[in-house]
Write an enzyme that holds these catalytic residues in place. Structure first.
Site, mmCIF file in Angstrom:
data_model
loop_
_atom_site.group_PDB
_atom_site.id
_atom_site.type_symbol
_atom_site.label_atom_id
_atom_site.label_comp_id
_atom_site.label_asym_id
_atom_site.label_seq_id
_atom_site.Cartn_x
_atom_site.Cartn_y
_atom_site.Cartn_z
ATOM 1 N N CYS A 284 23.851 3.233 -19.226
ATOM 2 C CA CYS A 284 25.147 3.908 -19.356
ATOM 3 C C CYS A 284 25.353 5.087 -18.407
ATOM 4 O O CYS A 284 26.424 5.173 -17.793
ATOM 5 C CB CYS A 284 25.431 4.330 -20.796
ATOM 6 S SG CYS A 284 24.109 4.100 -21.953
ATOM 7 N N ARG A 313 11.450 0.880 -21.602
ATOM 8 C CA ARG A 313 11.375 1.695 -22.807
ATOM 9 C C ARG A 313 9.952 1.695 -23.304
ATOM 10 O O ARG A 313 9.289 0.656 -23.287
ATOM 11 C CB ARG A 313 12.281 1.118 -23.894
ATOM 12 C CG ARG A 313 13.752 1.186 -23.505
ATOM 13 C CD ARG A 313 14.628 0.684 -24.621
ATOM 14 N NE ARG A 313 16.022 0.707 -24.179
ATOM 15 C CZ ARG A 313 17.038 0.268 -24.897
ATOM 16 N NH1 ARG A 313 16.818 -0.227 -26.116
ATOM 17 N NH2 ARG A 313 18.268 0.308 -24.436
ATOM 18 N N GLN A 331 18.864 -5.902 -19.752
ATOM 19 C CA GLN A 331 19.998 -5.941 -20.676
ATOM 20 C C GLN A 331 21.192 -6.564 -19.976
ATOM 21 O O GLN A 331 21.434 -6.288 -18.806
ATOM 22 C CB GLN A 331 20.417 -4.524 -21.038
ATOM 23 C CG GLN A 331 19.592 -3.875 -22.114
ATOM 24 C CD GLN A 331 20.212 -2.540 -22.483
ATOM 25 O OE1 GLN A 331 20.571 -1.758 -21.610
ATOM 26 N NE2 GLN A 331 20.322 -2.270 -23.758
ATOM 27 N N ASP A 333 24.274 -5.719 -19.943
ATOM 28 C CA ASP A 333 24.972 -4.530 -20.402
ATOM 29 C C ASP A 333 26.381 -4.463 -19.807
ATOM 30 O O ASP A 333 26.617 -4.976 -18.725
ATOM 31 C CB ASP A 333 24.176 -3.316 -19.908
ATOM 32 C CG ASP A 333 24.343 -2.123 -20.810
ATOM 33 O OD1 ASP A 333 25.101 -2.207 -21.787
ATOM 34 O OD2 ASP A 333 23.700 -1.097 -20.529
ATOM 35 N N HIS A 335 29.964 -1.594 -19.919
ATOM 36 C CA HIS A 335 30.673 -0.459 -20.502
ATOM 37 C C HIS A 335 32.149 -0.630 -20.230
ATOM 38 O O HIS A 335 32.553 -0.859 -19.091
ATOM 39 C CB HIS A 335 30.132 0.847 -19.936
ATOM 40 C CG HIS A 335 28.710 1.073 -20.344
ATOM 41 N ND1 HIS A 335 27.662 0.633 -19.588
ATOM 42 C CD2 HIS A 335 28.194 1.599 -21.469
ATOM 43 C CE1 HIS A 335 26.541 0.913 -20.220
ATOM 44 N NE2 HIS A 335 26.819 1.489 -21.365
ATOM 45 N N LYS A 415 29.649 0.638 -34.824
ATOM 46 C CA LYS A 415 29.275 -0.531 -34.022
ATOM 47 C C LYS A 415 29.342 -1.798 -34.844
ATOM 48 O O LYS A 415 29.340 -1.757 -36.070
ATOM 49 C CB LYS A 415 27.852 -0.368 -33.492
ATOM 50 C CG LYS A 415 26.814 -0.282 -34.612
ATOM 51 C CD LYS A 415 25.400 -0.349 -34.061
ATOM 52 C CE LYS A 415 24.383 -0.238 -35.197
ATOM 53 N NZ LYS A 415 23.001 -0.373 -34.757
ATOM 54 N N HIS A 461 30.078 0.474 -25.399
ATOM 55 C CA HIS A 461 28.900 -0.225 -24.865
ATOM 56 C C HIS A 461 28.905 -1.618 -25.474
ATOM 57 O O HIS A 461 29.196 -1.758 -26.647
ATOM 58 C CB HIS A 461 27.580 0.377 -25.354
ATOM 59 C CG HIS A 461 27.394 1.817 -25.134
ATOM 60 N ND1 HIS A 461 26.642 2.278 -24.085
ATOM 61 C CD2 HIS A 461 27.770 2.902 -25.843
ATOM 62 C CE1 HIS A 461 26.573 3.609 -24.164
ATOM 63 N NE2 HIS A 461 27.259 4.008 -25.215
#
Length: 586
Positions: A284, A313, A331, A333, A335, A415, A461
């Site tokens: 992000c 991570r 990911q 991912d 946004h 979420k 996200h």
RNA sequence: GCCCGCAUAGCUCAGUGGUAGAGCGCGUUCUUGGUAAGAACGAGGUCAUGAGUUCAACUCUCAUUGCGGGCUCCA
């Protein structure tokens, strides 16, 4: 303890769910009784029913062995056979303290309970502090089997004593228990780690970094296919694809708040020219920099930035597991940065997109969870309400069954998580759609509205597949390694019967490769039967067999991996068959 | 991280206080075959790493590393 009334309700009149619950709970008591008999000094803690049976936690003078489970199970069966009555009542805390005077865990529970009276259950010599929910007799507990022992912290807190937890499986009948055990064995056969090795798809190298995945050529073919369709669908759904760095300076992570709130999940800093750099645990902050790179107008919104972003991570060593839980993963991912007015449509579109994509991969059953504002959170109540409502409406519009997890959202926004069900009925959470009221503030994200003033955009996200690594693992287990043709690393293997057929086989390969099919030729010095067997074990969708007869007629014999013999076909028809299956992603 | 278990050939696994075996896979040769295993021969292991006990350790003990099963299912 739930109401005495409920406990007194006749066992035979209950529904199956409640019956099973009680049977499992009673089995836990019977287990505790057996353990106390075998280990008079044992301290017993808690023993509830669970999804597939029950467990009970104990502090014991020594570690249990598999043999212990066998003898404990024998003791339990004796109690079942005796079929003694199980009784329960409410007693004063004082009395309970006396009964459990040498049981520290029970005493702690008694002290923590709010009511003046506590539940007390017994059968034969065994007595337990218990809220209730039992069968009437010890003979009513169905078919069970002690399965394994594991460590578990008292009250799940790693600062507390580690207890030994004995797990048991329990179902109404032997055949149900048997079916459950078989389902477990099937899951073991489908274990993605096993399939990954057998089909030569990926590996990890503990000595060079546990939890880090190496994709082999065949696994990479599948991944490329997944990523290609992912990119194609993202462009088609109005996303822009970006690439961002794998690392950034501490200042970025300070501003994003990750160093304050997420540092235990991050790899340690690297020193570059005297500055601390961190591997990214999330994408992000980088996407936000792309947004902030210039003044933005409302005309540019919604802006949807997507990336197959590889993040790192720190996961504790004990939790790593194949591809499912790793320390470096990619990911899918994105946004979405939008205005208030756009927000609801964006959410609806994301939910539709999730389902579209997951269905492509052969998943058909989904459930969702909606998590709402927790006690500690940022952002205004109005924002939360709007966002939660938008999420809920989108779930309704998509017709997805969902549960609401009240107060279960992250501190920065509500979420939805979407779970898919695989062929074995297991649920996996892959997709997530999260509002973020925190980062737009921290990074002071703004756009110029129609009114000429600065406004704060909404940021959402979302990940659809979650982690490519994990999704690949789920996909392998879902299909038992027999991936649909469009994803198969090798889509067909040409099997020449004898060496003299090799040339023809390679010609056939060359022809099919022109249609962008992935074709191998097995020209090894083996008999046809052996080549077919190898192809079956590799779960290659089609086997194309070429011998004298086929060359003579310029055809090929075709066989499916399920064993079905499709006879002989013209080469053009084979090409059409495979191409169609590929294009239709059947 | 913590508890328990495990670590022997590329894979799956036997095995012993006196430095090792099988099947599969791999290589070579023979064989040239008709829908799930053709045959022979051969190469492959510091028995995870480090320390200790012992005349002697792959085997016993301890530590380390890694792997596996668990660590919300609140009496």
């Amino acid at each position: 303890m739930s109401s005495t009334e409920e406990n007194n309700q006749k066992f035979s009149t209950l529904n199956d769910v409640e019956k099973l619950h009680r049977m499992r709970h009673s089995a836990a008591h019977i287990l505790a009784e057996a353990v106390l008999e075998a280990f008079p000094s044992a301290k017993y803690a808690i023993g509830p029913p669970i999804d597939n049976g029950f467990y009970y936690d104990f502090e014991l003078p020594r570690s249990l062995t598999p043999e212990d489970l066998i003898s404990l199970e024998k003791r339990m069966r004796k109690t079942v056979k005796k079929n003694v009555e199980i009784t329960g009542e409410l007693i004063a805390k004082e009395k309970a303290r006396k009964i459990f005077a040498d049981q520290p865990y029970k005493l702690e529970l008694i002290n923590d309970l709010e009511d003046e009276e506590v539940g007390y259950f017994q059968h034969a010599q065994f007595q337990d502090l218990c809220r209730g929910g039992h069968t009437e007799r010890t003979g009513q507990i169905g078919s069970f089997k002690l399965s394994h022992v594991a460590g578990a912290y008292w009250r799940g807190d790693e600062n507390n004593t580690m207890l030994q937890r004995i797990y048991g499986l329990l179902f109404f009948t032997d055949s149900e228990l048997q079916a459950y055990v078989e389902a477990r064995e099937e899951a073991e056969r489908r274990d993605h780690r096993k399939i990954g090795r057998e089909l030569d798809l990926f590996s990890t190298h503990e000595e060079y970094g546990p939890g880090l995945v190496y994709w082999h050529p065949k696994g990479a073919r599948v991944r490329v296919e997944i990523e290609d369709v992912w990119r194609q669908k993202h462009y088609a759904n109005g996303y822009e694809i970006v690439f961002t760095p794998h690392t950034g300076k501490a200042s970025l992570w300070e501003q994003s708040g990750h160093l304050d709130f997420y540092s235990e999940g991050m790899f340690s800093a690297m020193d570059i020219d005297g500055s601390d750099y961190y591997m990214k645990p999330m994408n992000c902050p980088f996407h936000i920099q792309i947004f902030r790179n210039t003044r933005r107008s409302y005309r540019e919104l919604p802006m949807r930035l997507a990336e197959l972003g590889t993040v790192y991570r720190y996961e504790r060593s004990g939790v790593l597991h194949g591809l499912m839980r790793v320390r470096g993963f990619t990911q899918d991912d994105a946004h979405i940065i939008c205005t208030t007015e756009q927000m609801e449509n964006e959410i609806v579109a994301v939910v539709d997109f999730v389902l579209e994509l997951l269905r492509l991969f052969g998943f058909t059953e989904f459930e969702a969870n909606l998590s709402t504002q927790p006690a500690k959170s940022v952002g205004e109540k109005k924002q939360w309400d709007e966002a939660e409502k938008a999420l809920e409406r989108s779930l309704n519009r998509a017709g997805l069954p969902y549960e609401i997890d009240e107060g279960g959202g992250a501190f920065y926004g509500p979420k939805i998580d979407i779970h898919l069900k695989d062929t074995l009925g297991r649920k996996w959470q892959c997709s997530t759609v999260q509002f973020d009221f925190n980062l737009p503030e921290r990074f002071n994200m703004t756009y110029i509205g129609e009114d000429g003033n600065e406004h704060r955009p909404y940021m959402i996200h979302r990940a659809l597949l979650g982690s490519i690594e994990r999704f690949f693992g789920i996909l392998l287990e879902h299909h038992g390694g027999a991936l649909p043709l469009w994803l198969s690393p090798v889509q067909a293997v040409v099997i020449p019967i004898a060496d003299r057929h090799n040339d023809f086989a390679f010609q056939l390969q060359a022809k099919l490769v022109q249609s962008e099919l992935r074709i191998d030729v097995d020209d090894s010095n083996e008999r046809m039967g052996n080549k077919i067997r190898k192809a079956q074990l590799q779960k290659i969708p089609y086997m194309l067999i070429a011998g004298d007869r086929e060359i003579e007629s310029n055809q090929v014999a075709i066989r499916r991996r399920d064993g079905e013999d499709l006879g002989t076909m013209n080469l053009d028809d084979v090409e059409k068959l495979l191409s169609n299956e590929k294009i239709n992603r059947a």
